[in-house]
Write a protein that holds these residues in place. Sequence first.
Motif, PDB file in Angstrom:
ATOM      1  N   LEU A 152       8.711  14.760  -6.620  1.00  0.00           N
ATOM      2  CA  LEU A 152       9.448  14.967  -5.313  1.00  0.00           C
ATOM      3  C   LEU A 152       9.972  16.577  -5.310  1.00  0.00           C
ATOM      4  O   LEU A 152      10.010  16.860  -4.420  1.00  0.00           O
ATOM      5  N   GLY A 153      10.554  16.828  -6.582  1.00  0.00           N
ATOM      6  CA  GLY A 153      11.373  18.282  -6.500  1.00  0.00           C
ATOM      7  C   GLY A 153      10.256  19.521  -6.444  1.00  0.00           C
ATOM      8  O   GLY A 153      10.689  20.301  -6.063  1.00  0.00           O
ATOM      9  N   SER A 154       8.937  18.917  -6.710  1.00  0.00           N
ATOM     10  CA  SER A 154       7.918  20.069  -6.710  1.00  0.00           C
ATOM     11  C   SER A 154       6.827  19.980  -5.610  1.00  0.00           C
ATOM     12  O   SER A 154       6.003  20.410  -5.462  1.00  0.00           O
ATOM     13  N   SER A 155       7.339  19.023  -4.305  1.00  0.00           N
ATOM     14  CA  SER A 155       6.466  18.329  -3.441  1.00  0.00           C
ATOM     15  C   SER A 155       7.144  19.190  -2.161  1.00  0.00           C
ATOM     16  O   SER A 155       8.211  19.571  -2.130  1.00  0.00           O
ATOM     17  N   PRO A 156       6.392  19.460  -1.253  1.00  0.00           N
ATOM     18  CA  PRO A 156       6.962  19.793   0.140  1.00  0.00           C
ATOM     19  C   PRO A 156       8.080  18.969   0.741  1.00  0.00           C
ATOM     20  O   PRO A 156       7.939  17.753   0.232  1.00  0.00           O
ATOM     21  N   PRO A 157       9.146  19.355   1.430  1.00  0.00           N
ATOM     22  CA  PRO A 157      10.153  18.684   1.859  1.00  0.00           C
ATOM     23  C   PRO A 157       9.609  17.574   2.900  1.00  0.00           C
ATOM     24  O   PRO A 157      10.393  16.406   2.880  1.00  0.00           O
ATOM     25  N   GLU A 158       8.320  17.399   3.332  1.00  0.00           N
ATOM     26  CA  GLU A 158       8.045  16.305   4.223  1.00  0.00           C
ATOM     27  C   GLU A 158       7.729  15.071   3.675  1.00  0.00           C
ATOM     28  O   GLU A 158       8.175  13.928   3.901  1.00  0.00           O
ATOM     29  N   LEU A 159       7.434  15.289   2.009  1.00  0.00           N
ATOM     30  CA  LEU A 159       7.298  14.006   1.413  1.00  0.00           C
ATOM     31  C   LEU A 159       8.815  13.380   1.219  1.00  0.00           C
ATOM     32  O   LEU A 159       8.859  12.231   1.215  1.00  0.00           O
ATOM     33  N   LEU A 160       9.856  14.172   0.870  1.00  0.00           N
ATOM     34  CA  LEU A 160      11.186  13.504   0.721  1.00  0.00           C
ATOM     35  C   LEU A 160      11.652  12.906   2.016  1.00  0.00           C
ATOM     36  O   LEU A 160      12.124  11.798   2.155  1.00  0.00           O
ATOM     37  N   ALA A 161      11.175  13.614   3.324  1.00  0.00           N
ATOM     38  CA  ALA A 161      11.419  12.965   4.527  1.00  0.00           C
ATOM     39  C   ALA A 161      10.986  11.529   4.757  1.00  0.00           C
ATOM     40  O   ALA A 161      11.400  10.576   5.196  1.00  0.00           O
ATOM     41  N   ARG A 162       9.794  11.439   4.212  1.00  0.00           N
ATOM     42  CA  ARG A 162       8.943  10.070   4.135  1.00  0.00           C
ATOM     43  C   ARG A 162       9.459   9.221   3.255  1.00  0.00           C
ATOM     44  O   ARG A 162       9.713   8.022   3.812  1.00  0.00           O
ATOM     45  N   VAL A 163      10.025   9.583   2.322  1.00  0.00           N
ATOM     46  CA  VAL A 163      10.838   8.431   1.270  1.00  0.00           C
ATOM     47  C   VAL A 163      11.876   8.179   2.057  1.00  0.00           C
ATOM     48  O   VAL A 163      12.250   6.915   1.662  1.00  0.00           O
TER      49      VAL A 163
END
Length: 262
Positions: A152-163
């Motif tokens: 998560l920490g190295s992925s685009p912020p869109e992934l965190l938003a989905r999580v």
Amino acid sequence: MAPEHRSGPAVDTRSVLGKVAAVLYSFTADDHGVGLAELGRRTGLAKGTLHRVLSEMVEVRLLERTGNGYRLSGQVFQLGMRASVERGLLEIATPFLEDLYERTHELVHLGVLEGTEVVYVAKIGGHRQAVSPSRIGGRMPLHCTAIGKALLGSSPPELLARVVEAGLTRRTAHTITAPGLLRRQLERVSRSGVAFEVEESAAGIACVAAPVLDPADRPVAAISVTGPVTRFRPEDHAVVVKAAAAGIAGTLARRAALLQRD
């Protein structure tokens, strides 16, 4: 009856192979046990035919019986790994994982991102290993695992938003369920290149993880070391975990460059 559910391509179920394929394709990533009636609905196979096919698939270890039906077996995962894109990753990563185990003598994992979960593709441990809920081919949430937070920490912020949108499920009393707190922790992961977990996914364990990044700094996978909280200090192993992740990343990049030249 036409099947109402299928996760793979359409198949001709008039042949034995087609019937087997229909059953395999009918399972989803979230299934832990599917009953006969539901499999019949998904595949469109008659009850008697389906029961016979399922029995034969259990016999050859393509399926396993559960308390509430059937699920894909670990053998299916192993077969998939032989042909999947993770195969090259696993071949390259294994020597680094084994070295990490020899250095720490703790439980070592390799995981990849799939959707909003981490899928474990390797697990190395010995008699001292911590009791962990992970298993090869198994899935865990991103927000409460060290490997998940490294991804998560190295992925685009869109992934965190989905999580966050899917819900930060509480697995223990220590699971982070506040989006703001998780976001601040991931900012530290992004800066430091390492992620930590202390009893967030399961009681009694602590973990440290680091992402395996491609040349564009996108996460290919992540590795972790896990130990019991009674004696394991994850911060003491951050340097070797980060170094192993960098070693895997460098080897993957060199192999990719060689393949491009060829």
